[in-house]
Design an enzyme around this catalytic site. Sequence first.
Site, PDB file in Angstrom:
ATOM      1  N   LYS A  14      -2.291  -1.470  -3.783  1.00 39.49           N
ATOM      2  CA  LYS A  14      -3.146  -0.281  -3.742  1.00 39.49           C
ATOM      3  C   LYS A  14      -2.285   0.971  -3.838  1.00 39.49           C
ATOM      4  O   LYS A  14      -1.313   1.057  -3.100  1.00 39.49           O
ATOM      5  CB  LYS A  14      -3.898  -0.295  -2.412  1.00 39.49           C
ATOM      6  CG  LYS A  14      -4.797   0.875  -2.198  1.00 39.49           C
ATOM      7  CD  LYS A  14      -5.383   0.806  -0.834  1.00 39.49           C
ATOM      8  CE  LYS A  14      -5.846   2.199  -0.488  1.00 39.49           C
ATOM      9  NZ  LYS A  14      -6.108   2.361   0.890  1.00 39.49           N
ATOM     10  N   LYS A  47       0.861  -1.183   0.000  1.00 35.62           N
ATOM     11  CA  LYS A  47       0.000   0.000   0.000  1.00 35.62           C
ATOM     12  C   LYS A  47       0.897   1.233   0.000  1.00 35.62           C
ATOM     13  O   LYS A  47       1.720   1.410   0.899  1.00 35.62           O
ATOM     14  CB  LYS A  47      -0.899  -0.011   1.234  1.00 35.62           C
ATOM     15  CG  LYS A  47      -1.743   1.234   1.354  1.00 35.62           C
ATOM     16  CD  LYS A  47      -2.716   1.117   2.500  1.00 35.62           C
ATOM     17  CE  LYS A  47      -3.469   2.407   2.709  1.00 35.62           C
ATOM     18  NZ  LYS A  47      -4.413   2.311   3.812  1.00 35.62           N
TER      19      LYS A  47
HETATM   20  C1  PBG Z   1      -7.396   3.207   5.483  1.00 36.36           C
HETATM   21  C2  PBG Z   1      -7.630   3.202   4.019  1.00 36.36           C
HETATM   22  C3  PBG Z   1      -7.423   4.221   3.064  1.00 36.36           C
HETATM   23  C4  PBG Z   1      -7.914   3.742   1.860  1.00 36.36           C
HETATM   24  C5  PBG Z   1      -8.363   2.449   2.088  1.00 36.36           C
HETATM   25  N1  PBG Z   1      -8.155   2.126   3.414  1.00 36.36           N
HETATM   26  C6  PBG Z   1      -6.938   5.606   3.223  1.00 36.36           C
HETATM   27  C7  PBG Z   1      -5.553   5.897   3.527  1.00 36.36           C
HETATM   28  O1  PBG Z   1      -4.685   5.030   3.639  1.00 36.36           O
HETATM   29  O2  PBG Z   1      -5.313   7.087   3.729  1.00 36.36           O
HETATM   30  C8  PBG Z   1      -7.954   4.506   0.573  1.00 36.36           C
HETATM   31  C9  PBG Z   1      -8.958   4.049  -0.423  1.00 36.36           C
HETATM   32  C10 PBG Z   1      -9.286   4.992  -1.512  1.00 36.36           C
HETATM   33  O3  PBG Z   1      -8.653   6.035  -1.740  1.00 36.36           O
HETATM   34  O4  PBG Z   1     -10.248   4.672  -2.206  1.00 36.36           O
HETATM   35  N2  PBG Z   1      -6.094   3.214   5.884  1.00 36.36           N
END
Ligand code: PBG
Length: 337
Positions: free
Chosen positions: A255, A202
């Site tokens: 992601k 991520k």
């Molecule tokens: C929680 C999380 C996030 C997203 C999914 N789970 C936000 C982040 O890490 O700031 C982002 C998903 C999206 O932008 O659609 N940590």
Amino acid sequence: MIYPNYPTTRLRRLRENPRLRDMLSETKLSVSDLILPLFVKESISQKQPIHSMPGHFQLTLTDLAKEAEEIHHLGIPGVILFGIPAHKDASGSAAYQTDNVISRAIEEIKRVTPDLLIIVDLCCCEYTDHGHCGILAKQQGRWTVDNDKTLKLLAKQAIQHAHAGADIIAPSGMIDGMISILRCALDEAGYTHVPLLSYAAKYASSFYGPFRQAAESIPQMGDRRGYQMNPANGAEALREVTLDLQEGADILMVKPAGVYLDVIYRIKQRYPEVPLAAYQVSGEFAMIKAAAEQGWINESAVMLESLTAIKRAGAQFILTYFAKDAACCLSEVLARG
Ligand code: PBG
């Protein structure tokens, strides 16, 4: 022909006929590949539109039931839930209280559509008042997320989600060691059957902007670069996924998706036997929507192309805000045959 006896491989022979073209399509996108993210908010009595994500809402528990039925009807196999609690505090305690927003959401969905797969995003950022993905601590004069204190909270949260009936738990905080701690905690509490979908790679991406408005999780200070991955790194994603697999992850995830297709591809090449997901995030969705609203691109064509590309790169399923639109398009294509 300029040279009549010169044999030319004509790839176009396979492209002209639409039936043949379809039959030879290497990547086939199907509604069963799609998971829809949903936001449930505790303190509202009516659903609230998320302006940067047209067609998406912060939902009440009542809306959630209607939404779940519609999703199920469209043939979408599951949802991923994000909860927005009425009260936030420094440790995100609303996340692990019994009867919290997610537990009630799970109960509601299971009541109307017991077959819908429920993935729960496991993170502190929607529950903490500072918006970070864990407990903050000062380290050499700088605020940072305390890794091991956060692990304890995540374990409590995971048990609560499993107890409420989550089918899959998806830790997204990028806290080191989270998969092994969660596996131990879940197993010890008797939830050996609940799989962990790890947000293994991520990135600290700028594509999460609309989500943070939707989930009300904008960090109040600093940013997430101290725990999420540097977008410049690809090989490091392989270290992340290797560790997560050693720790017991059942499914891996990359992601965002669209600008990290190389990462998806590399992970699929390294671990072809491991289920791999990708998250087409809020910013990817918002960009396509915004350009389409201007009439600059064809929305459904770009949507299907982007999802197909994510699958072609190696993702087995995709978390996407387009799940419902794509389901409709795909069933129209089928109907037209
Ligand atoms: C929680 C999380 C996030 C997203 C999914 N789970 C936000 C982040 O890490 O700031 C982002 C998903 C999206 O932008 O659609 N940590």
